[in-house]
Enzyme design. Structure first.
Site, PDB file in Angstrom:
ATOM      1  N   GLU A 173      19.099  32.394  38.294  1.00  0.00           N
ATOM      2  CA  GLU A 173      17.826  31.995  38.912  1.00  0.00           C
ATOM      3  C   GLU A 173      16.913  31.342  37.871  1.00  0.00           C
ATOM      4  O   GLU A 173      15.764  31.757  37.681  1.00  0.00           O
ATOM      5  CB  GLU A 173      17.141  33.182  39.605  1.00  0.00           C
ATOM      6  CG  GLU A 173      17.984  33.705  40.756  1.00  0.00           C
ATOM      7  CD  GLU A 173      17.243  34.594  41.765  1.00  0.00           C
ATOM      8  OE1 GLU A 173      16.096  34.999  41.492  1.00  0.00           O
ATOM      9  OE2 GLU A 173      17.833  34.869  42.831  1.00  0.00           O
ATOM     10  N   GLU A 305      24.551  35.752  45.184  1.00  0.00           N
ATOM     11  CA  GLU A 305      23.614  36.775  45.685  1.00  0.00           C
ATOM     12  C   GLU A 305      23.353  36.486  47.149  1.00  0.00           C
ATOM     13  O   GLU A 305      22.894  35.392  47.504  1.00  0.00           O
ATOM     14  CB  GLU A 305      22.304  36.765  44.892  1.00  0.00           C
ATOM     15  CG  GLU A 305      22.453  37.333  43.496  1.00  0.00           C
ATOM     16  CD  GLU A 305      21.130  37.549  42.764  1.00  0.00           C
ATOM     17  OE1 GLU A 305      20.094  37.787  43.415  1.00  0.00           O
ATOM     18  OE2 GLU A 305      21.157  37.463  41.522  1.00  0.00           O
TER      19      GLU A 305
HETATM   20  O1  AHR Z   1      19.221  41.223  43.651  1.00  0.00           O
HETATM   21  C1  AHR Z   1      17.917  41.425  43.234  1.00  0.00           C
HETATM   22  C2  AHR Z   1      17.330  40.212  42.530  1.00  0.00           C
HETATM   23  O2  AHR Z   1      17.233  39.156  43.433  1.00  0.00           O
HETATM   24  C3  AHR Z   1      18.121  39.642  41.399  1.00  0.00           C
HETATM   25  O3  AHR Z   1      17.897  40.283  40.196  1.00  0.00           O
HETATM   26  C4  AHR Z   1      17.610  38.230  41.323  1.00  0.00           C
HETATM   27  O4  AHR Z   1      18.568  37.345  40.805  1.00  0.00           O
HETATM   28  C5  AHR Z   1      17.205  37.929  42.747  1.00  0.00           C
HETATM   29  O5  AHR Z   1      15.947  37.396  42.827  1.00  0.00           O
END
Ligand code: AHR
Length: 500
Positions: A173, A305
């Site tokens: 991210e 994710e």
């Molecule tokens: O999964 C929780 C968080 O969500 C992670 O650390 C981040 O990459 C995303 O914003």
């Protein structure tokens, strides 16, 4: 009646097992308590890893585990997590609750966990606050078999043989917690840091994953691809093997009002599913963009994710992201995993957030107790797709709706394994109605069909006092003429059928 036809003779892309991957971050009680309790714990463990959790995860054949973050990755300095435990540096986990991280779970422990799970490794490197040297030395430490400063250090820490690093993420991210960068700046950093993620001659080369967009940030994807490969020059895939996508299903109006994990209205149920279906639009558009820059399909779309994200359980640390998990989450998981199968020509890996005690978890723990969530059972139903070949499967579209949200009644996909076994996974999204589903197999004759099903009210969940409320049961269907069966699927259910 939604009639499904499986075209057994129309095969397309391979469904990489990694599509059913997991993500475990140093966040809340995911790693500590949830997975790693230390060798001296009263909780039964093998080399510090909880036996119950490892056994549960092995049963769903976890193919790959992403670690150590998430946002945590861009503050993680790997050298703090090696060597004698008592001497490891402590740090503040600023992203997640400001707790003291004692680094007792580091590289060696992660590799041991993957060994116990029998899964592939996916490490996310620190691009946000680390140096290219630090990233490069981590790779050398883990993968070099010869004589070198880092390989020797690994040996001094008790590990002679190098490990296999299958995937390496260059930052996480970077558009947000990883440094709030602009895409062109990130692309340059990716080129620079990625250069030093060297291959030290391990069995299979490391596959490098660039940080891709958040949800529908098309511009991020275009810029990073444009800066790292030239259309027409066929050099896509030289710089990167994959580019990530993050998308969370958040039913509420905004991040301050995400909604309750287990108390919700029927309208909220359908809104959640409608938001989960947005994944289809994202995959569709990102596949188009990737096709432009990489017509040969070398770069994988890595959804590293995804999952539901609600308000934390009342009374729990807001930085721990602990939430319950219901049949609504099971339907979201089924919709999403079916979509990944359908887009498997480009989606080569996906990692649900997160494995234990965080967001849409597989299992929840409380001291020595552990409970499997409805989402866990969906992964169990889908595991037969791993490594199969996607089959063309058609269904007449029907929709269910409530308020403004209209969602497909049924979500499905099917695949065939090397031995010719067909796996069909289907979800009935209706909160109130059963659906009769006639299924026809064309292009091949079968001997037998075996079904398994997960069903319940949308808000049904497993708790430590009632851990088996939602669980998989056998589901009988009669195969007629080797090619036809009919399934009466209860409301809010997910089923898998194996045809042999
Ligand atoms: O999964 C929780 C968080 O969500 C992670 O650390 C981040 O990459 C995303 O914003």
């Amino acid at each position: 009646m939604t009639k499904i036809t499986i075209h057994a003779d129309r095969r397309s892309s391979r469904i990489e097992p990694e599509i059913q991957g997991q993500f475990a971050e140093h966040l809340g009680r995911c790693i500590y308590e949830g997975i790693y309790v230390g060798e001296d714990s009263d909780i039964p463990n093998v080399n510090g890893m909880r036996k119950d959790v490892v056994e549960a995860l092995k049963a769903i054949r976890v193919p790959v585990l992403r670690w150590p973050g998430g946002c945590f990755a861009d503050e993680y300095h790997w050298m703090d997590g090696i060597g004698p435990c008592a001497e490891r540096k402590r740090m503040i986990n600023t992203n997640w609750g400001g707790l003291v991280e004692d680094n007792s779970f580091g590289t060696h422990e992660y590799m041991e966990l993957c060994r116990q799970l029998g899964c592939r490794t996916y490490i996310t490197g620190n691009l946000g606050s680390g140096t290219p040297r630090e990233m490069s030395e981590w790779v050398e430490y883990m993968t070099f078999s010869g004589e070198s400063p880092m390989a020797d250090l690994r040996r001094r820490n008790g590990r002679d043989e190098p490990w296999q690093v299958d995937y390496f993420g260059v930052g996480n991210e970077s558009w947000g917690c990883g440094g709030f960068m602009r895409p062109s700046y990130y692309a340059d950093l990716y080129r620079r840091y990625g250069t030093f993620v060297r291959d030290y001659g391990q069995r299979k080369r490391i596959r490098k994953i660039a940080c891709g967009p958040n949800a529908d940030d098309w511009q991020w994807m275009r810029t990073v691809l444009a800066d790292c490969c030239t259309p027409g020059k066929r050099d896509a895939g030289r710089m990167m093997d994959g580019i990530s996508l993050h998308y969370y299903t958040v039913p509420g109006e905004d991040w301050d009002h995400k909604g309750d994990a287990s108390v919700f209205t029927t309208e909220e149920y359908y809104r959640t599913l409608a938001k989960a279906w947005r994944m289809e639009t994202l995959l569709d558009k990102y596949c188009d963009i990737l096709d432009e820059y990489d017509p040969e399909g070398r770069i994988g779309l890595i959804v590293d994710e995804w999952g539901t994200w609600y308000d934390v359980e009342p009374g729990t640390n807001p930085g721990f992201l602990y939430q319950q998990n219901t049949m609504r989450d099971a339907i979201v998981a089924a919709i999403t995993l079916n979509l990944f199968n359908l887009y498997s020509r480009r989606v080569r890996m996906a990692n649900i957030a997160q494995t234990v005690n965080v967001l849409q978890a597989m299992v929840l723990t409380d001291g020595e107790r552990m409970v499997k969530t409805p989402t866990y059972h969906v992964f169990d139903l889908f595991k037969e797709h791993q490594g199969g070949v996607l089959l063309d499967t058609t269904a007449e579209p029907e929709f269910v709706s409530s308020g403004e949200d209209k969602v497909p009644l049924v979500s499905l996909s099917s695949s065939m394994d090397e031995s010719g076994r067909i796996c069909l996974t289907v979800a009935n999204a209706s909160a109130s109605d059963s659906v009769t589903i006639p299924v026809e197999v064309s292009g091949r004759s079968c001997r037998v069909v075996r079904g398994r099903i997960l069903a319940g009210a949308p808000d049904d969940k497993n708790t430590f006092d009632d851990p088996e409320k939602v669980t998989v049961r056998d589901f009988f269907a009669d195969l007629v003429d080797g090619s036809y069966f009919c399934a009466e699927m209860p409301p809010c259910s997910v089923a898998s059928f194996i045809l042999e």
